[in-house]
Design a protein around this motif. Structure first.
Motif, PDB file in Angstrom:
ATOM      1  N   GLY A 475       0.758  -1.237   0.000  1.00 56.93           N
ATOM      2  CA  GLY A 475       0.000   0.000   0.000  1.00 56.93           C
ATOM      3  C   GLY A 475       0.787   1.284   0.000  1.00 56.93           C
ATOM      4  N   GLY A 476       2.025   1.270  -0.511  1.00 58.15           N
ATOM      5  CA  GLY A 476       2.766   2.509  -0.699  1.00 58.15           C
ATOM      6  C   GLY A 476       2.890   3.332   0.572  1.00 58.15           C
ATOM      7  N   GLU A 477       2.445   4.601   0.512  1.00 56.44           N
ATOM      8  CA  GLU A 477       2.548   5.484   1.669  1.00 56.44           C
ATOM      9  C   GLU A 477       1.687   5.001   2.826  1.00 56.44           C
ATOM     10  OE1 GLU A 477       2.067   9.661   0.917  1.00 56.44           O
ATOM     11  OE2 GLU A 477       4.163   9.755   0.300  1.00 56.44           O
ATOM     12  N   GLY A 478       0.734   4.130   2.539  1.00 55.76           N
ATOM     13  CA  GLY A 478      -0.114   3.608   3.599  1.00 55.76           C
ATOM     14  C   GLY A 478       0.579   2.596   4.493  1.00 55.76           C
ATOM     15  N   GLN A 479       1.716   2.044   4.055  1.00 61.34           N
ATOM     16  CA  GLN A 479       2.352   0.987   4.832  1.00 61.34           C
ATOM     17  C   GLN A 479       2.722   1.429   6.250  1.00 61.34           C
ATOM     18  OE1 GLN A 479       5.396  -1.357   2.806  1.00 61.34           O
ATOM     19  NE2 GLN A 479       4.452  -0.924   0.828  1.00 61.34           N
ATOM     20  N   PRO A 480       3.450   2.533   6.436  1.00 63.79           N
ATOM     21  CA  PRO A 480       3.778   2.933   7.807  1.00 63.79           C
ATOM     22  C   PRO A 480       2.533   3.234   8.646  1.00 63.79           C
ATOM     23  CG  PRO A 480       5.184   4.085   6.233  1.00 63.79           C
ATOM     24  CD  PRO A 480       4.090   3.428   5.444  1.00 63.79           C
ATOM     25  N   GLN A 481       1.494   3.776   8.010  1.00 66.00           N
ATOM     26  CA  GLN A 481       0.287   4.140   8.739  1.00 66.00           C
ATOM     27  C   GLN A 481      -0.508   2.910   9.175  1.00 66.00           C
ATOM     28  OE1 GLN A 481      -1.630   7.735   6.783  1.00 66.00           O
ATOM     29  NE2 GLN A 481      -0.050   7.299   5.256  1.00 66.00           N
ATOM     30  N   THR A 482      -0.611   1.942   8.285  1.00 63.78           N
ATOM     31  CA  THR A 482      -1.305   0.707   8.641  1.00 63.78           C
ATOM     32  C   THR A 482      -0.520  -0.070   9.691  1.00 63.78           C
ATOM     33  OG1 THR A 482      -2.442   0.532   6.511  1.00 63.78           O
ATOM     34  CG2 THR A 482      -2.117  -1.514   7.743  1.00 63.78           C
ATOM     35  N   ARG A 505      -9.601   1.918   8.540  1.00 57.52           N
ATOM     36  CA  ARG A 505      -8.262   2.455   8.293  1.00 57.52           C
ATOM     37  C   ARG A 505      -8.339   3.790   7.563  1.00 57.52           C
ATOM     38  NH1 ARG A 505      -6.069  -3.031   7.355  1.00 57.52           N
ATOM     39  NH2 ARG A 505      -5.387  -2.610   5.221  1.00 57.52           N
ATOM     40  N   TRP A 506      -7.186   4.401   7.489  1.00 62.98           N
ATOM     41  CA  TRP A 506      -7.061   5.726   6.877  1.00 62.98           C
ATOM     42  C   TRP A 506      -5.774   5.763   6.078  1.00 62.98           C
ATOM     43  CZ3 TRP A 506      -5.875   4.294  11.745  1.00 62.98           C
ATOM     44  CH2 TRP A 506      -4.565   4.526  12.174  1.00 62.98           C
ATOM     45  N   LEU A 507      -5.653   6.760   5.227  1.00 63.38           N
ATOM     46  CA  LEU A 507      -4.440   6.941   4.435  1.00 63.38           C
ATOM     47  C   LEU A 507      -4.190   8.428   4.247  1.00 63.38           C
ATOM     48  CD1 LEU A 507      -2.108   5.976   2.631  1.00 63.38           C
ATOM     49  CD2 LEU A 507      -3.737   5.811   0.739  1.00 63.38           C
ATOM     50  N   HIS A 508      -3.172   8.933   4.915  1.00 64.49           N
ATOM     51  CA  HIS A 508      -2.732  10.315   4.711  1.00 64.49           C
ATOM     52  C   HIS A 508      -1.712  10.334   3.582  1.00 64.49           C
ATOM     53  CE1 HIS A 508      -0.674  14.134   5.235  1.00 64.49           C
ATOM     54  NE2 HIS A 508       0.465  13.469   5.393  1.00 64.49           N
ATOM     55  N   GLY A 509      -1.900  11.237   2.627  1.00 61.59           N
ATOM     56  CA  GLY A 509      -0.944  11.352   1.533  1.00 61.59           C
ATOM     57  C   GLY A 509      -1.606  11.116   0.203  1.00 61.59           C
ATOM     58  N   LEU A 519      -6.807  13.084   3.066  1.00 60.60           N
ATOM     59  CA  LEU A 519      -6.890  12.069   4.114  1.00 60.60           C
ATOM     60  C   LEU A 519      -8.055  11.155   3.780  1.00 60.60           C
ATOM     61  CD1 LEU A 519      -6.046  10.815   6.787  1.00 60.60           C
ATOM     62  CD2 LEU A 519      -7.527  12.467   7.958  1.00 60.60           C
ATOM     63  N   LYS A 520      -7.739  10.004   3.224  1.00 59.09           N
ATOM     64  CA  LYS A 520      -8.760   9.024   2.884  1.00 59.09           C
ATOM     65  C   LYS A 520      -9.153   8.262   4.151  1.00 59.09           C
ATOM     66  CE  LYS A 520      -7.061   8.432  -1.839  1.00 59.09           C
ATOM     67  NZ  LYS A 520      -6.058   9.530  -1.700  1.00 59.09           N
ATOM     68  N   VAL A 521     -10.440   8.196   4.405  1.00 59.09           N
ATOM     69  CA  VAL A 521     -10.944   7.526   5.595  1.00 59.09           C
ATOM     70  C   VAL A 521     -12.047   6.571   5.172  1.00 59.09           C
ATOM     71  CG1 VAL A 521     -12.065   7.834   7.838  1.00 59.09           C
ATOM     72  CG2 VAL A 521     -10.434   9.546   7.028  1.00 59.09           C
TER      73      VAL A 521
END
Length: 580
Positions: A475-482, A505-509, A519-521
């Motif tokens: 998941g690209g930039e989502g990896q650290p967030q997840t 989950r969410w994805l900032h970036g 900010l995808k939520v």
């Protein structure tokens, strides 16, 4: 109602597939759970495998049953994924490993990412009138595929230090079988195939313009394969059979490399036989930070593992449990910690052989404290500048009966990578090198023989020196967030691995190809929470309840007392966690 978990028995293993909904779910006994916390994870006292595709999980599990170690099972699963999950990974990509050796108590890290070709220069692209490296096509395939070298190096280490009853050729049997005889197309493969034949998008899609892609992944009439239809890849089967009989050298020094290089050069590409023959995977020193009473491990640059660990290093300065899981404060804090980590990542991350990266400082307790002090709980930061030093993808996890553990991530970057499949190989080449910058002042600018910034970062938590949680995600930039979501939900809130992954989950970036940050939520987050996040300044974009934009995560938790392994997989993909 969101799809509920489905209970099934497979090859003698209890497995759990699917997801819970807010309304409830079914546990592995088939009994309805009125609350998610009552739903049971797949458990075992022996080996456990979790991957983003059920066929790959079975392949890894079979190797464990046959006496293979965790590394062997990871290779078998990864090879199978390279056949049945080509939208996310192939043998034309890269991989990174975290390996815990139960005999020695040692944590090892392996970087099997490829370097740019000897002819890959900024001037080469500038002379073609390009301001950036194309995302698709022959010019995007400018780094050597590292996957096979990673399998080879890890296998040799496992044979020498862990012992195994399984030999190299057997590890590729499952993958060869699915390539030769075919497999039933999954919803994920149909979805991403359909997206990528969109003729209106000449920059990122319309992959049927490349003969190799069209020949390999589409029907003779040019249409996509649908769920349940059988896709065969005979050329890939031949390539895998050669690797099984002759080893990794066949991929980097033999006929396979020659076919790849010949087609690239005939179409203006860059890679040479020297690039392939000189490639090697490297053992590197894993990074680590303390989180509560655990130690979190990850990969060093050129991966963004430093960012994943920085987030935890910042969160160490807050009482996350007191905030409450799923509250606006919970989401806000992790998002703001992510911004702090990404500011450092974007400033420093590249191949450490070309630029010095102050890792000791970035992962120090003092730096985490300074970052934490900048976070305002009432307001979202709109611009975060790094503090100056005071000095598409799959993830899989395996724990074997002896306690050896593997966290492995493998990718071709964008879905279907470069879109290039050299004739006679079946090998879909990655486009990871398209992430290089053509700006000479950018920290990640293109140079020959250089590894680019990688989003890939497999993770592991230990407690008292032994694995507690093997986890990761694509998941690209989502990896650290997840990863932060999984760790906080399990360590701070005591959730089960499956509940931690199932949770909203969410994805900032920005995801690749997107024009702006937001900010995808997921839609399951209560409106009261998203409204509060908006008030604090977050640019909210509500997306589907279980969107795979958030990545396909997985985890294995090992109970410190009983040693029972609890497996989990992501309802957003086609995955499966299984034990025996």
């Amino acid at each position: 109602m969101i799809k509920a978990s489905i209970c099934m028995r497979l090859a003698g293993a209890i497995v759990l597939s699917g997801a819970y909904s807010a309304a409830g779910a079914f546990d592995i006994t088939g009994k309805y759970c009125d609350t998610p916390s009552r739903c049971i994870n797949p458990t075992t006292t022996q080996g456990m495998v979790t991957t983003s595709n059920y066929l790959a999980t079975q392949a890894g599990l079979q190797i464990l049953r046959d006496g293979g170690n965790a590394i062997d099972a990871a290779i078998a699963a990864a090879a199978t994924l390279a056949v049945v999950y080509p939208q996310m990974t192939t043998i034309g990509g890269d991989n990174f490993w975290l390996i815990y050796n139960a005999k020695t108590g040692e944590m090892r890290a392996l970087n099997a990412s490829g370097r740019s070709g000897e002819k890959a220069t900024i001037d080469f692209y500038k002379q073609k009138g390009l301001s950036k490296i194309p995302a698709r096509g022959y010019l995007a395939a400018n780094t050597v595929p590292g996957v096979v070298s990673g399998w080879d190096e890890a296998y040799r280490y496992g044979q020498k230090s862990m012992g195994s009853k399984v030999k190299w050729p057997q590890l590729l049997d499952s993958a060869i079988g699915y390539a030769e005889n075919g497999f039933a197309v999954t919803p994920s493969l149909e979805k991403w195939s359909n997206i990528n034949v969109n003729p209106a998008d000449q920059e990122f899609r319309n992959l049927q313009r490349f003969d190799g892609f069209k020949h390999t992944y589409l029907k003779p009439d040019g249409s996509i394969y649908h769920v349940g239809e059988v896709l065969k890849q005979p050329e890939l089967a031949g390539t895998l059979r050669t690797i099984a009989s002759d080893g990794a050298k066949a991929f980097y020094q033999g006929a396979i490399a020659k076919k790849i290089v010949d087609e690239l050069q005939q179409n203006g590409g860059l890679l040479t036989m020297k690039d392939f023959s000189s490639h090697k995977a490297d053992w590197v020193t894993p990074l680590k930070v303390n989180y509560r009473d655990t130690v979190a491990y990850n990969l060093p640059p050129n991966t963004q593992g430093m960012a994943s660990l920085e987030i935890l290093n910042v969160l160490n300065n807050f009482d996350v449990k007191k905030l409450g899981e799923g509250t606006a404060d919970y989401y806000h804090l992790i998002i703001e910690a992510t911004k702090e980590a990404f500011a450092d990542r974007d400033k420093y991350l590249t191949d450490p052989a070309f630029n010095k990266i102050p890792l000791d400082y970035l992962l120090s307790r003092e730096h985490g404290v300074d970052q934490a002090k900048r976070i305002q709980m009432a307001h979202a930061a709109t611009s975060v500048q790094p503090l100056d030093p005071k000095g598409d993808t799959i993830w899989l996890g395996v724990v074997d009966k002896d306690g050896n553990a593997v966290s492995l991530i493998q990718s071709v970057y964008h879905d279907f990578g470069s879109g290039i499949v050299p004739k006679g190989t079946g090998v879909l080449l990655q486009n990871r090198g398209s992430f290089f910058s053509l700006d000479k002042n950018h920290v990640n600018h293109l140079e020959p023989g250089k590894r680019t910034f990688h989003t890939l970062n497999p993770a592991m938590l230990t407690k008292n020196g032994k694995p507690l949680l093997v986890y990761g995600t694509m998941g690209g930039e989502g990896q650290p967030q997840t990863q932060a979501a999984i760790v906080t939900r399990i360590v701070d809130f005591g959730m089960s691995p499956q509940d931690a992954i199932n949770g909203p989950r969410w994805l900032h970036g920005r995801t690749w190809g997107a024009a702006s940050n937001d900010l995808k939520v997921e839609g399951r987050v209560p409106s009261a929470v998203t409204d509060e996040l908006k008030k604090r300044g977050h640019p909210i974009n509500v997306v589907d309840d279980y969107t795979d934009t958030m990545g396909h995560a997985g985890a294995i938790w090992i109970d410190p007392a009983s040693k029972v392994r609890y497996g989990a997989t992501d309802p957003r993909g086609d995955g499966l966690a299984a034990g025996y």
